[in-house]
Design an enzyme around this catalytic site. Structure first.
Site, PDB file in Angstrom:
ATOM      1  N   GLU A  44      32.175  42.678  34.591  1.00 30.54           N
ATOM      2  CA  GLU A  44      31.578  43.713  35.441  1.00 30.54           C
ATOM      3  C   GLU A  44      31.010  44.847  34.592  1.00 30.54           C
ATOM      4  OE1 GLU A  44      33.774  44.958  38.828  1.00 30.54           O
ATOM      5  OE2 GLU A  44      34.949  43.096  38.971  1.00 30.54           O
ATOM      6  N   GLN A  93      46.412  37.074  44.566  1.00 33.88           N
ATOM      7  CA  GLN A  93      45.336  37.605  45.405  1.00 33.88           C
ATOM      8  C   GLN A  93      45.159  36.782  46.683  1.00 33.88           C
ATOM      9  OE1 GLN A  93      41.586  37.643  43.310  1.00 33.88           O
ATOM     10  NE2 GLN A  93      40.426  38.453  45.026  1.00 33.88           N
ATOM     11  N   ASP A 139      36.043  49.325  43.107  1.00 33.69           N
ATOM     12  CA  ASP A 139      35.406  48.092  42.660  1.00 33.69           C
ATOM     13  C   ASP A 139      34.577  47.515  43.798  1.00 33.69           C
ATOM     14  OD1 ASP A 139      34.781  46.104  40.841  1.00 33.69           O
ATOM     15  OD2 ASP A 139      36.499  44.862  41.382  1.00 33.69           O
ATOM     16  N   GLU A 141      34.853  30.867  39.406  1.00 33.88           N
ATOM     17  CA  GLU A 141      33.572  30.202  39.668  1.00 33.88           C
ATOM     18  C   GLU A 141      33.233  29.166  38.597  1.00 33.88           C
ATOM     19  OE1 GLU A 141      30.555  33.462  40.952  1.00 33.88           O
ATOM     20  OE2 GLU A 141      32.256  34.417  39.970  1.00 33.88           O
ATOM     21  N   THR A 188      43.022  46.812  34.270  1.00 31.74           N
ATOM     22  CA  THR A 188      41.560  46.725  34.272  1.00 31.74           C
ATOM     23  C   THR A 188      41.103  47.269  32.930  1.00 31.74           C
ATOM     24  OG1 THR A 188      41.541  47.190  36.654  1.00 31.74           O
ATOM     25  CG2 THR A 188      39.455  47.431  35.475  1.00 31.74           C
ATOM     26  N   LYS A 199      45.245  42.534  41.445  1.00 30.21           N
ATOM     27  CA  LYS A 199      44.241  43.226  40.637  1.00 30.21           C
ATOM     28  C   LYS A 199      44.801  44.444  39.893  1.00 30.21           C
ATOM     29  CE  LYS A 199      40.275  41.385  42.427  1.00 30.21           C
ATOM     30  NZ  LYS A 199      39.117  40.904  41.646  1.00 30.21           N
ATOM     31  N   ARG A 235      44.498  35.129  40.676  1.00 32.17           N
ATOM     32  CA  ARG A 235      43.929  34.514  41.882  1.00 32.17           C
ATOM     33  C   ARG A 235      44.987  34.010  42.853  1.00 32.17           C
ATOM     34  NH1 ARG A 235      39.231  36.951  41.622  1.00 32.17           N
ATOM     35  NH2 ARG A 235      38.005  36.353  39.792  1.00 32.17           N
ATOM     36  N   ASP A 252      37.733  43.095  35.122  1.00 37.06           N
ATOM     37  CA  ASP A 252      38.658  43.245  36.248  1.00 37.06           C
ATOM     38  C   ASP A 252      39.567  42.015  36.280  1.00 37.06           C
ATOM     39  OD1 ASP A 252      39.869  43.811  38.672  1.00 37.06           O
ATOM     40  OD2 ASP A 252      38.163  43.120  39.867  1.00 37.06           O
ATOM     41  N   HIS A 299      27.903  35.680  43.198  1.00 39.50           N
ATOM     42  CA  HIS A 299      29.368  35.693  43.126  1.00 39.50           C
ATOM     43  C   HIS A 299      29.974  35.623  44.535  1.00 39.50           C
ATOM     44  CE1 HIS A 299      33.475  36.738  42.059  1.00 39.50           C
ATOM     45  NE2 HIS A 299      33.420  37.762  42.904  1.00 39.50           N
ATOM     46  N   GLU A 321      36.980  39.074  35.477  1.00 37.07           N
ATOM     47  CA  GLU A 321      35.746  39.341  36.192  1.00 37.07           C
ATOM     48  C   GLU A 321      34.874  40.198  35.276  1.00 37.07           C
ATOM     49  OE1 GLU A 321      36.648  40.894  40.118  1.00 37.07           O
ATOM     50  OE2 GLU A 321      37.051  38.866  40.860  1.00 37.07           O
TER      51      GLU A 321
HETATM   52 MN    MN Z   1      36.199  42.865  40.601  1.00 39.16          MN
END
Ligand code: MN
Length: 407
Positions: free
Chosen positions: A196, A235, A121, A356, A252, A248, A232, A228, A128, A194
């Site tokens: 992606e 993480q 990834d 975000e 996925t 993570k 948080r 993804d 971002h 996420e």
């Molecule tokens: Mn990612």
């Protein structure tokens, strides 16, 4: 111009014969028999059965329970199979053979279309990366010093890549907020997405040799949308100094349809202007074709659109990422998946993560069912996308959806 086959969907369908994405399906009659399928409109063509019916020399690659053999066969085979498929669904003379081999999309079960080898990834959106920098390192530089010199990435967990529609169990783990004297254990309270785009490697490479960005089309088979999922809180506590790990690796999600690169020829665009000089192996200024893709992504939460990230603004291209991840001699395997990193644009409604969109929970989203910071049990997130196709058409990318269930 020959008469169009009645198999072709209405003009404007983003899954017309200009698209023809690949997937793997089973039917209710034979739930254990996985077959390679090609989507045309709202139908799925049994590609292996079609190859046998029409005496195709590629039947051995198409009559398979997964995409890996075709992906491994390389670019010439990809081109020839796509040409054959286009003829099968558009030439009226093939209708009698093809029509019985079509299954309504709603009647089949879709499976993970390829066996994932390694999963990487990246972190290629400047918007971002800058947003994350501002959230987690307030007062510091938004971007780390290396960001514009190499595409930052990490190795993820290939074994937990799941197909669209698979429930995602809320992960548990350690977290420690600055106010906590010691870490605590429990279900994540900051479960995020996420948005992606993943690139799927077809043709492998030898260990010890680098794959330059100009060889992108020789190795990359196609694209999948990817979510993804990210815890948080887990993480934030674990990631220093070695990067993402358990925050993570629990799941996925990828779309069930792989869009072949050739379907996206009209969507190639130049990436943003580079603001730092690049080392030669990453310098794509003289590449034959632009490295970017004009993909318009939509992120929905429980059916409500919450963001529309533009992929065209990604600073690092997939060709540069391919060059970077092999420049040390690391080999490619069929089924390697490398993802772009969260796609975020410059506007607030173009951010590809709740981190975000809600500025780490401080600015909740207003949804029809109430305020939302991070994901709650029962929430369903869906990513869709389209790209400009030939002659004003749209190329639909398959959706990736997933629902959060309690751990
Ligand atoms: Mn990612």
């Amino acid at each position: 111009m020959p008469e169009q086959s009645p198999l072709v969907p209405a003009e404007g369908d983003p899954f017309g014969p200009h698209n023809l994405p690949y997937g793997v399906f089973s039917t209710a009659d034979e739930p254990d028999r996985r077959r390679l399928g090609v989507r045309i409109g709202d139908q799925v063509l049994d590609a292996g059965a079609a190859a046998h019916a029409l005496g195709s020399p590629y039947a051995a690659l198409l009559d398979r329970p997964g995409l890996n053999p075709l992906m491994a066969a390389g670019r010439t085979a990809w081109r020839d199979v796509r040409r054959a498929l286009t003829a099968w669904v558009t030439v009226p003379a093939h209708r009698a053979d093809i029509e019985p081999l079509l299954h309504p999309l709603g009647s089949v079960t879709l499976h993970l279309p390829y066996e994932v080898a390694d999963y990487v990834d990246f972190y290629a959106s400047e918007h971002h990366a800058a947003n994350v920098g501002r959230i987690f390192r307030p007062g510091g530089a938004a971007l780390t010093p290396n960001w514009k010199h190499l595409p930052i990435g990490y190795h993820g967990r290939a074994g937990t890549v799941v197909v669209s529609g698979t429930d995602v169990v809320r992960p548990s783990g350690q977290r420690k907020s600055p106010a906590d004297p010691v870490p605590v254990f429990g279900p994540s309270t900051k479960l995020d997405i996420e948005a992606e785009v993943a690139f799927v490697v077809g043709a492998p490479s030898a260990r010890g040799s680098a794959v330059g960005s100009a060889a992108f089309r020789d190795h990359v088979f196609g694209l999948s949308l990817l979510n993804d999922w990210s815890a948080r809180d887990i993480q934030a506590w674990e990631y220093v100094p070695l990067g993402p790990f358990l925050g993570k690796s629990f799941a996925t999600s990828v779309s069930a349809w792989v869009t072949p690169l050739e379907a996206l020829d009209a969507a190639r665009v130049a990436p943003p202007a580079r603001t730092e000089p690049l080392l030669p192996y990453l310098d794509d200024a003289d590449d034959e074709e632009p490295g970017g893709f004009d993909l318009r992504i939509t992120v929905s939460l429980n059916g409500q659109v919450i963001s529309e990230p533009p992929f065209s603004g990604m600073y690092w291209t997939a060709a540069q990422q391919l060059a970077h991840m092999t420049v040390n001699g690391a080999s490619l395997r069929t089924g390697d998946l490398f993802a772009s990193g969260t796609v975020s644009g410059p506007e607030r409604d173009q951010r590809g993560s709740l981190l975000e969109l809600t500025w780490n929970g401080t600015e909740p989203l207003e949804l029809p069912d109430g305020k939302r910071t991070f994901l709650e049990d029962g929430d369903e997130v869906t990513l869709t996308a389209w790209a400009p196709g030939p002659d004003g058409t749209r190329v639909g990318l398959g959706e990736v959806a997933g629902r959060v269930v309690s751990g």
